[in-house]
Design a protein around this motif. Structure first.
Motif, PDB file in Angstrom:
ATOM      1  N   PHE A 116       4.063   3.098   5.203  1.00 52.46           N
ATOM      2  CA  PHE A 116       4.544   1.618   5.234  1.00 52.46           C
ATOM      3  C   PHE A 116       5.522   1.654   6.582  1.00 52.46           C
ATOM      4  O   PHE A 116       5.982   2.628   7.023  1.00 52.46           O
ATOM      5  CB  PHE A 116       4.990   1.162   3.979  1.00 52.46           C
ATOM      6  CG  PHE A 116       6.228   2.165   3.350  1.00 52.46           C
ATOM      7  CD1 PHE A 116       7.678   2.122   4.206  1.00 52.46           C
ATOM      8  CD2 PHE A 116       5.924   3.048   2.551  1.00 52.46           C
ATOM      9  CE1 PHE A 116       8.486   2.717   3.565  1.00 52.46           C
ATOM     10  CE2 PHE A 116       6.845   3.819   2.000  1.00 52.46           C
ATOM     11  CZ  PHE A 116       8.142   3.839   2.610  1.00 52.46           C
ATOM     12  N   ASP A 159       6.497   1.880  -0.918  1.00 52.08           N
ATOM     13  CA  ASP A 159       5.292   0.971  -1.284  1.00 52.08           C
ATOM     14  C   ASP A 159       5.618   0.558  -2.685  1.00 52.08           C
ATOM     15  O   ASP A 159       5.547   1.289  -3.644  1.00 52.08           O
ATOM     16  CB  ASP A 159       4.154   1.886  -1.294  1.00 52.08           C
ATOM     17  CG  ASP A 159       2.818   1.035  -1.129  1.00 52.08           C
ATOM     18  OD1 ASP A 159       2.932  -0.158  -1.693  1.00 52.08           O
ATOM     19  OD2 ASP A 159       1.821   1.306  -0.778  1.00 52.08           O
ATOM     20  N   SER A 161       3.462  -1.023  -4.605  1.00 47.84           N
ATOM     21  CA  SER A 161       2.502  -0.967  -5.430  1.00 47.84           C
ATOM     22  C   SER A 161       2.342   0.068  -6.648  1.00 47.84           C
ATOM     23  O   SER A 161       1.507   0.111  -7.720  1.00 47.84           O
ATOM     24  CB  SER A 161       1.089  -0.925  -4.678  1.00 47.84           C
ATOM     25  OG  SER A 161       1.036   0.390  -3.944  1.00 47.84           O
ATOM     26  N   GLU A 215      11.698  -7.556  -2.503  1.00 43.53           N
ATOM     27  CA  GLU A 215      10.313  -7.248  -1.758  1.00 43.53           C
ATOM     28  C   GLU A 215       9.729  -7.908  -0.801  1.00 43.53           C
ATOM     29  O   GLU A 215       9.934  -9.161  -0.840  1.00 43.53           O
ATOM     30  CB  GLU A 215       9.177  -7.147  -3.087  1.00 43.53           C
ATOM     31  CG  GLU A 215       7.814  -6.793  -2.464  1.00 43.53           C
ATOM     32  CD  GLU A 215       6.512  -7.194  -3.570  1.00 43.53           C
ATOM     33  OE1 GLU A 215       5.542  -6.836  -3.313  1.00 43.53           O
ATOM     34  OE2 GLU A 215       6.949  -7.961  -4.673  1.00 43.53           O
ATOM     35  N   GLY A 217       6.455  -8.315   1.964  1.00 40.79           N
ATOM     36  CA  GLY A 217       5.139  -7.714   2.147  1.00 40.79           C
ATOM     37  C   GLY A 217       4.709  -6.671   0.943  1.00 40.79           C
ATOM     38  O   GLY A 217       4.962  -7.090  -0.025  1.00 40.79           O
ATOM     39  N   GLN A 218       4.372  -5.595   1.501  1.00 38.98           N
ATOM     40  CA  GLN A 218       4.184  -4.432   0.261  1.00 38.98           C
ATOM     41  C   GLN A 218       5.165  -3.496   0.109  1.00 38.98           C
ATOM     42  O   GLN A 218       4.869  -2.542  -0.477  1.00 38.98           O
ATOM     43  CB  GLN A 218       2.661  -3.868   0.770  1.00 38.98           C
ATOM     44  CG  GLN A 218       1.528  -4.679   1.328  1.00 38.98           C
ATOM     45  CD  GLN A 218       0.970  -5.210  -0.349  1.00 38.98           C
ATOM     46  OE1 GLN A 218       0.992  -4.526  -1.206  1.00 38.98           O
ATOM     47  NE2 GLN A 218       0.584  -6.525  -0.331  1.00 38.98           N
ATOM     48  N   THR A 220       9.176  -2.435  -1.197  1.00 41.08           N
ATOM     49  CA  THR A 220      10.122  -2.866  -1.962  1.00 41.08           C
ATOM     50  C   THR A 220      11.422  -2.003  -1.497  1.00 41.08           C
ATOM     51  O   THR A 220      11.399  -0.920  -0.821  1.00 41.08           O
ATOM     52  CB  THR A 220       9.897  -2.476  -3.409  1.00 41.08           C
ATOM     53  OG1 THR A 220       8.864  -3.089  -3.932  1.00 41.08           O
ATOM     54  CG2 THR A 220      11.088  -2.837  -4.064  1.00 41.08           C
TER      55      THR A 220
END
Length: 240
Positions: A116, A159, A161, A215, A217-218, A220
């Motif tokens: 990222f 990331d 996710s 956070e 975008g993607q 954190t």
């Protein structure tokens, strides 16, 4: 009745073949259709008004969402981090282990290896140390950490996710971060790392200092070490 009246009646009767007069049932159907169309029109107007009202309400409530969530939830979540309010959190061990396979690298190497975009708070200047942690089989790290002021300030990014941290804290509140929602933990709290398999690494548990979590975008972000929310916010908003 006069002959003229008789002639008029005959003429009216002759008109019958020229006029299409609907049966009573047909008239009822037509009336129902007209009423139905009017009713649908009214429902459409009402629905549009309701949607508009909801949209306005959402816009109006958005700034207050933090207070609403804060009032009804004991668990606050930012992608990849879960914060549980707890007054009975067990104290962590005094000598926690570092994150799995953590190793020091240069900032340039961190930017090359991370999956990222790696960003740093410009307000803090160059980091004194950059670490990569929990890499996969190809050496791609899960967490990038930067240390400042002799390690008193720590900046983690990963990331969002995939879950990575669990926190237990007495005080946790939602705050606005220039359009992004953030969680501010104003006091010491227990921090536990969750590895790639989803297992809680209790050996890494430690007592963390005040922390700002958000956070974008993607990715954190977790900024630890500032006792003032405003100072933490200034540093967080200077990401570059």
């Amino acid at each position: 009745m006069t002959d003229r009246d008789d002639d008029l009646i005959d003429e009216l009767r002759d008109l019958e073949s020229w006029l299409a007069v609907p049966e009573p049932a047909d008239q009822r159907v037509a009336v129902r259709e007209r009423l139905s169309r009017k009713e649908i029109g009214r429902w459409r107007v009402w629905l549009a008004a309701a949607v508009a009202a909801v949209a306005v309400t959402v816009v109006a409530v958005e700034p207050a969402r933090a207070a609403v969530v804060d009032a009804v939830a004991s668990v606050l979540r930012i992608a990849g981090i879960e914060v549980e309010r707890s007054n009975n959190a067990a104290p962590p061990q005094s000598s926690p282990s570092p994150l799995p396979s953590a190793g020091s690298v240069s900032l340039d190497v961190a930017k090359q290896k991370a999956p990222f975009p790696v960003r740093m708070p410009a307000a803090l200047g160059p980091p004194e140390r950059v670490e990569l942690a929990d890499p996969d089989d190809n050496g791609v790290p899960r967490v990038v950490s930067a240390l400042y002021h002799g390690g008193a300030i720590r900046f983690d990014q990963f990331d969002g996710s995939a879950g990575a941290f669990l926190k237990q804290a007495r005080d946790a509140q939602w705050v606005d971060m220039g359009g992004d929602m953030a969680i501010w933990l104003s006091g010491p709290h227990t921090l536990t790392y969750v590895d790639r398999t989803g297992a809680e690494r209790t050996a890494t548990a430690r007592l963390a200092t005040p922390t700002l979590i958000w956070e974008h975008g993607q990715v954190t972000y977790r900024l630890e070490g500032f006792t003032s929310l405003e100072e933490a916010r200034v540093a967080a908003l200077s990401l570059s």
